[in-house]
Write a protein that holds these residues in place. Structure first.
Motif, PDB file in Angstrom:
ATOM      1  N   ASP A 169      -8.948   2.982   5.857  1.00 41.58           N
ATOM      2  CA  ASP A 169      -7.665   3.353   6.448  1.00 41.58           C
ATOM      3  C   ASP A 169      -7.398   4.825   6.125  1.00 41.58           C
ATOM      4  OD1 ASP A 169      -6.478   3.542   3.891  1.00 41.58           O
ATOM      5  OD2 ASP A 169      -5.165   1.820   4.167  1.00 41.58           O
ATOM      6  N   PRO A 170      -6.304   5.399   6.612  1.00 39.37           N
ATOM      7  CA  PRO A 170      -6.073   6.827   6.388  1.00 39.37           C
ATOM      8  C   PRO A 170      -5.990   7.248   4.925  1.00 39.37           C
ATOM      9  CG  PRO A 170      -4.725   6.073   8.193  1.00 39.37           C
ATOM     10  CD  PRO A 170      -5.345   4.848   7.580  1.00 39.37           C
ATOM     11  N   ASP A 171      -5.739   6.320   4.019  1.00 40.97           N
ATOM     12  CA  ASP A 171      -5.667   6.654   2.601  1.00 40.97           C
ATOM     13  C   ASP A 171      -6.942   6.293   1.843  1.00 40.97           C
ATOM     14  OD1 ASP A 171      -2.892   7.735   2.213  1.00 40.97           O
ATOM     15  OD2 ASP A 171      -2.454   5.848   3.239  1.00 40.97           O
ATOM     16  N   LEU A 208       4.108  -1.054   3.571  1.00 46.11           N
ATOM     17  CA  LEU A 208       3.662   0.330   3.437  1.00 46.11           C
ATOM     18  C   LEU A 208       4.818   1.152   2.886  1.00 46.11           C
ATOM     19  CD1 LEU A 208       1.878   0.817   6.898  1.00 46.11           C
ATOM     20  CD2 LEU A 208       0.842   0.136   4.721  1.00 46.11           C
ATOM     21  N   LEU A 252       0.844  -1.181   0.000  1.00 49.87           N
ATOM     22  CA  LEU A 252       0.000   0.000   0.000  1.00 49.87           C
ATOM     23  C   LEU A 252       0.884   1.237   0.000  1.00 49.87           C
ATOM     24  CD1 LEU A 252      -2.606  -0.973   2.753  1.00 49.87           C
ATOM     25  CD2 LEU A 252      -2.840  -1.223   0.277  1.00 49.87           C
ATOM     26  N   PHE A 306      -3.164   3.014  12.438  1.00 48.93           N
ATOM     27  CA  PHE A 306      -4.366   2.278  12.028  1.00 48.93           C
ATOM     28  C   PHE A 306      -4.115   0.774  12.026  1.00 48.93           C
ATOM     29  CE2 PHE A 306      -7.002   0.253   8.816  1.00 48.93           C
ATOM     30  CZ  PHE A 306      -8.278   0.728   9.120  1.00 48.93           C
ATOM     31  N   TYR A 307      -3.073   0.338  11.327  1.00 45.72           N
ATOM     32  CA  TYR A 307      -2.825  -1.095  11.208  1.00 45.72           C
ATOM     33  C   TYR A 307      -2.327  -1.714  12.516  1.00 45.72           C
ATOM     34  CZ  TYR A 307      -4.175  -0.794   6.409  1.00 45.72           C
ATOM     35  OH  TYR A 307      -4.925  -0.600   5.278  1.00 45.72           O
ATOM     36  N   THR A 351       5.823   5.182   1.521  1.00 51.04           N
ATOM     37  CA  THR A 351       5.381   6.570   1.420  1.00 51.04           C
ATOM     38  C   THR A 351       5.266   6.945  -0.055  1.00 51.04           C
ATOM     39  OG1 THR A 351       7.613   7.485   1.421  1.00 51.04           O
ATOM     40  CG2 THR A 351       6.563   7.164   3.585  1.00 51.04           C
ATOM     41  N   ASN A 359      -8.463   3.295   1.728  1.00 52.04           N
ATOM     42  CA  ASN A 359      -8.599   1.895   1.343  1.00 52.04           C
ATOM     43  C   ASN A 359      -9.634   1.222   2.236  1.00 52.04           C
ATOM     44  OD1 ASN A 359      -6.423   1.801  -0.638  1.00 52.04           O
ATOM     45  ND2 ASN A 359      -5.078   2.059   1.120  1.00 52.04           N
ATOM     46  N   HIS A 381     -11.316   7.259  12.236  1.00 54.52           N
ATOM     47  CA  HIS A 381     -11.344   6.655  10.902  1.00 54.52           C
ATOM     48  C   HIS A 381     -12.781   6.556  10.399  1.00 54.52           C
ATOM     49  CE1 HIS A 381      -7.109   5.893  11.269  1.00 54.52           C
ATOM     50  NE2 HIS A 381      -7.345   5.380  12.467  1.00 54.52           N
ATOM     51  N   SER A 441      -1.070   5.638   9.045  1.00 53.07           N
ATOM     52  CA  SER A 441      -1.283   4.264   8.587  1.00 53.07           C
ATOM     53  C   SER A 441      -0.732   3.251   9.584  1.00 53.07           C
ATOM     54  CB  SER A 441      -0.648   4.052   7.208  1.00 53.07           C
ATOM     55  OG  SER A 441      -1.338   4.799   6.236  1.00 53.07           O
ATOM     56  N   THR A 475       1.087   5.080   1.070  1.00 51.71           N
ATOM     57  CA  THR A 475       0.423   5.913   2.057  1.00 51.71           C
ATOM     58  C   THR A 475       0.893   7.360   1.986  1.00 51.71           C
ATOM     59  OG1 THR A 475      -0.019   6.191   4.418  1.00 51.71           O
ATOM     60  CG2 THR A 475       2.081   5.201   3.828  1.00 51.71           C
TER      61      THR A 475
END
Length: 134
Positions: A117-119, A51, A10, A21-22, A53, A121, A97, A18, A12
């Protein structure tokens, strides 16, 4: 040679968000992960969630742009019980979230919910429902 999936990657825009979150979902990232441009968490069975960037991706693909829209990828996390689906969903929403789909008893026999998630997804949370009569 047999090909098999080994990494889910992913990109981010906010690595710290992120990671938080995870980590709330139980993933373990190495110490200092927030200071790295690429981090990985090994999942049960050997699969890896990576992850990166946006800057990391642009370092080898200068023209890369974040995709627009949502719904192109979803990760699904199996919870130990229907109650854990509810608790994880509430925990993530309380942390700010977006709750896309509140927990519900799906017709296919699972307690199911979706958060972003923050992006943006989709991240599904699910657990089998008890069989009728249990």
């Amino acid at each position: 040679m047999t090909v098999h999936i080994a990494v889910i990657g992913l990109v981010t825009s906010d690595l710290a968000a992120s990671l938080a979150f995870y980590r709330r979902l139980g993933l373990v990232f190495p110490p200092g992960a927030g200071d790295q441009p690429h981090v990985e968490a090994e999942l049960p069975g050997g699969l890896v969630l990576a992850l990166d960037t946006e800057q990391t991706v642009r370092s080898f693909h200068p023209g890369w742009q974040p995709p627009t829209g949502t719904g192109r990828i979803a990760l699904a996390f199996r919870c130990d019980s229907p109650a854990e689906v509810d608790a994880r969903y509430e925990e993530l929403v309380a942390a700010g979230h977006h709750g896309e789909l509140k927990p519900w008893d799906a017709f296919w026999g699972q307690r199911y919910a979706t958060v972003h998630d923050p992006d943006g997804n989709g991240v599904d949370l699910f657990a089998p429902l008890p069989a009728p009569g249990e």
